[in-house]
Scaffold this motif. Structure first.
Motif, short mmCIF file in Angstrom:
data_model
loop_
_atom_site.label_atom_id
_atom_site.label_comp_id
_atom_site.label_asym_id
_atom_site.label_seq_id
_atom_site.Cartn_x
_atom_site.Cartn_y
_atom_site.Cartn_z
N ASP B 30 0.82 -1.22 0.00
CA ASP B 30 0.00 0.00 0.00
C ASP B 30 0.85 1.27 0.00
O ASP B 30 0.49 2.27 -0.59
CB ASP B 30 -0.91 0.02 1.23
CG ASP B 30 -2.15 -0.84 1.03
OD1 ASP B 30 -2.53 -1.55 1.97
OD2 ASP B 30 -2.72 -0.80 -0.08
N ALA B 31 1.95 1.26 0.73
CA ALA B 31 2.75 2.47 0.93
C ALA B 31 3.86 2.56 -0.11
O ALA B 31 4.56 1.58 -0.38
CB ALA B 31 3.34 2.50 2.33
N ILE B 51 -1.86 5.18 0.62
CA ILE B 51 -3.02 4.53 0.04
C ILE B 51 -3.33 5.22 -1.28
O ILE B 51 -2.93 6.37 -1.50
CB ILE B 51 -4.22 4.61 1.02
CG1 ILE B 51 -5.30 3.61 0.65
CG2 ILE B 51 -4.76 6.02 1.10
CD1 ILE B 51 -6.35 3.43 1.73
N VAL B 52 -4.04 4.51 -2.14
CA VAL B 52 -4.41 5.08 -3.44
C VAL B 52 -5.18 6.39 -3.25
O VAL B 52 -5.97 6.54 -2.33
CB VAL B 52 -5.27 4.06 -4.23
CG1 VAL B 52 -5.78 4.67 -5.52
CG2 VAL B 52 -4.46 2.81 -4.54
N VAL B 66 3.42 14.40 -7.56
CA VAL B 66 3.18 12.95 -7.67
C VAL B 66 1.70 12.72 -7.90
O VAL B 66 0.86 13.61 -7.72
CB VAL B 66 3.63 12.19 -6.41
CG1 VAL B 66 5.14 12.22 -6.23
CG2 VAL B 66 2.91 12.70 -5.18
N SER B 67 1.38 11.49 -8.26
CA SER B 67 0.00 11.03 -8.31
C SER B 67 -0.02 9.58 -7.85
O SER B 67 0.99 8.88 -7.91
CB SER B 67 -0.58 11.16 -9.72
OG SER B 67 0.13 10.33 -10.62
N ARG B 68 -1.18 9.14 -7.38
CA ARG B 68 -1.32 7.74 -6.96
C ARG B 68 -2.73 7.29 -7.35
O ARG B 68 -3.63 7.18 -6.54
CB ARG B 68 -1.12 7.62 -5.44
CG ARG B 68 -1.08 6.18 -4.97
CD ARG B 68 0.23 5.52 -5.12
NE ARG B 68 0.24 4.11 -4.85
CZ ARG B 68 0.33 3.56 -3.64
NH1 ARG B 68 0.38 4.32 -2.56
NH2 ARG B 68 0.36 2.26 -3.51
N PRO B 96 2.14 -1.11 5.10
CA PRO B 96 1.94 -0.12 6.15
C PRO B 96 2.03 -0.74 7.54
O PRO B 96 1.71 -1.90 7.73
CB PRO B 96 0.52 0.40 5.89
CG PRO B 96 0.27 0.11 4.46
CD PRO B 96 1.02 -1.15 4.18
N PHE B 97 2.46 0.06 8.48
CA PHE B 97 2.63 -0.38 9.85
C PHE B 97 1.37 -0.99 10.41
O PHE B 97 1.41 -1.98 11.12
CB PHE B 97 3.08 0.80 10.72
CG PHE B 97 3.37 0.40 12.13
CD1 PHE B 97 2.39 0.43 13.10
CD2 PHE B 97 4.64 -0.02 12.49
CE1 PHE B 97 2.66 0.07 14.41
CE2 PHE B 97 4.92 -0.39 13.80
CZ PHE B 97 3.93 -0.35 14.75
N ARG B 98 0.23 -0.42 10.06
CA ARG B 98 -1.02 -0.87 10.65
C ARG B 98 -1.31 -2.32 10.31
O ARG B 98 -2.02 -3.00 11.01
CB ARG B 98 -2.19 0.00 10.18
CG ARG B 98 -2.49 -0.15 8.70
CD ARG B 98 -3.74 0.60 8.26
NE ARG B 98 -4.04 0.30 6.87
CZ ARG B 98 -3.51 0.93 5.83
NH1 ARG B 98 -2.64 1.91 6.04
NH2 ARG B 98 -3.83 0.60 4.60
#
Lengths: 111, 116
Positions: B30-31, B51-52, B66-68, B96-98
């Motif tokens: 995710d990251a 995240i997106v 940037v873009s995601r 991601p950490f979560r």
């Protein structure tokens, strides 16, 4: 004060010796710690991850973490000329997904 | 094999030109992150995305965008406002950490940008 501090070196050791690389970090809530090796002109590659106090060994590499003193170190036993590179220390904390990198220590292993 | 692909390896920018660096990953992370590295220096964070459709400025975001739009892609545009763009640009990704608590970043091979 920088988040992560490393001695820039160069650290020179003879082949076969133990190389000791050190890193200190400023935030006590830091939870995850990483060592990366970066050869000149290349991207960093992960060597070790450590999350709890104490030692973690992987082959010739040992990572040591002391959260009370806020330092993490990397020992390289039986150093080889191929270990000559810059070693980056990285730290993350809590739910933040940011990684804080030190500026790296350059290691030279002399044949 | 899973990994991070950066392209091109070498890029040259003319005065007043915007250039875009590509970063694609198939690690299902995710990251994603963009760093700049100057000769003999450490990594400096430009932008990161957890995240997106969401991203945050890093320490040196001025002159970059940037873009995601997709999970696997995080392109970096170096705009003409970035007056000293010559550097080694590194893209990285992580879980991601979560999700799994403190997983490391993995890096692409980098793009070396120079001014013509």
């Amino acid at each position: 004060q920088k988040e992560v501090e490393q001695n820039s070196g160069p650290l020179s050791v003879p082949e076969g010796a133990i190389a000791s690389l050190n890193c200190t970090y400023s935030d006590r809530v830091s939870q995850s710690f990483f060592w990366y090796r970066q050869y000149s002109g290349k991207s960093p590659e992960l060597i070790m991850s450590i999350y709890s106090n104490g030692d973690k060994e992987d082959g010739r590499f040992t990572a040591q973490l002391n959260k009370a003193s806020q330092y993490v170190s990397l020992l390289i036993r039986d150093s080889q000329p191929s270990d000559s590179a810059t070693y980056l220390c990285a730290v993350t904390r809590g739910n933040f997904n940011k990684f804080y990198f030190g500026s790296g220590t350059k290691l030279n292993v002399k044949p | 094999d899973g990994g991070i692909t950066q392209s091109p390896k070498y890029l040259f920018r003319k005065e007043g030109q915007n250039v875009t660096l590509s970063c694609e990953q198939n690690l299902n992370h995710d990251a994603m992150y963009w760093y700049r590295q100057d000769p003999g220096q450490g990594l400096r964070l430009i932008y990161y995305s957890q995240i997106v459709n969401d991203f945050q400025k890093g320490d040196i975001a001025e002159g970059y965008s940037v873009s995601r739009e997709k999970k696997e892609s995080f392109p970096l545009t170096v705009t003409s406002a970035q007056k000293n763009p010559t550097a080694f640009y590194l893209c990285a990704s992580s879980i991601p950490f979560r999700d799994r608590g403190g997983q490391p970043q993995h890096f692409g091979d980098g793009t070396r940008l120079s001014i013509l």
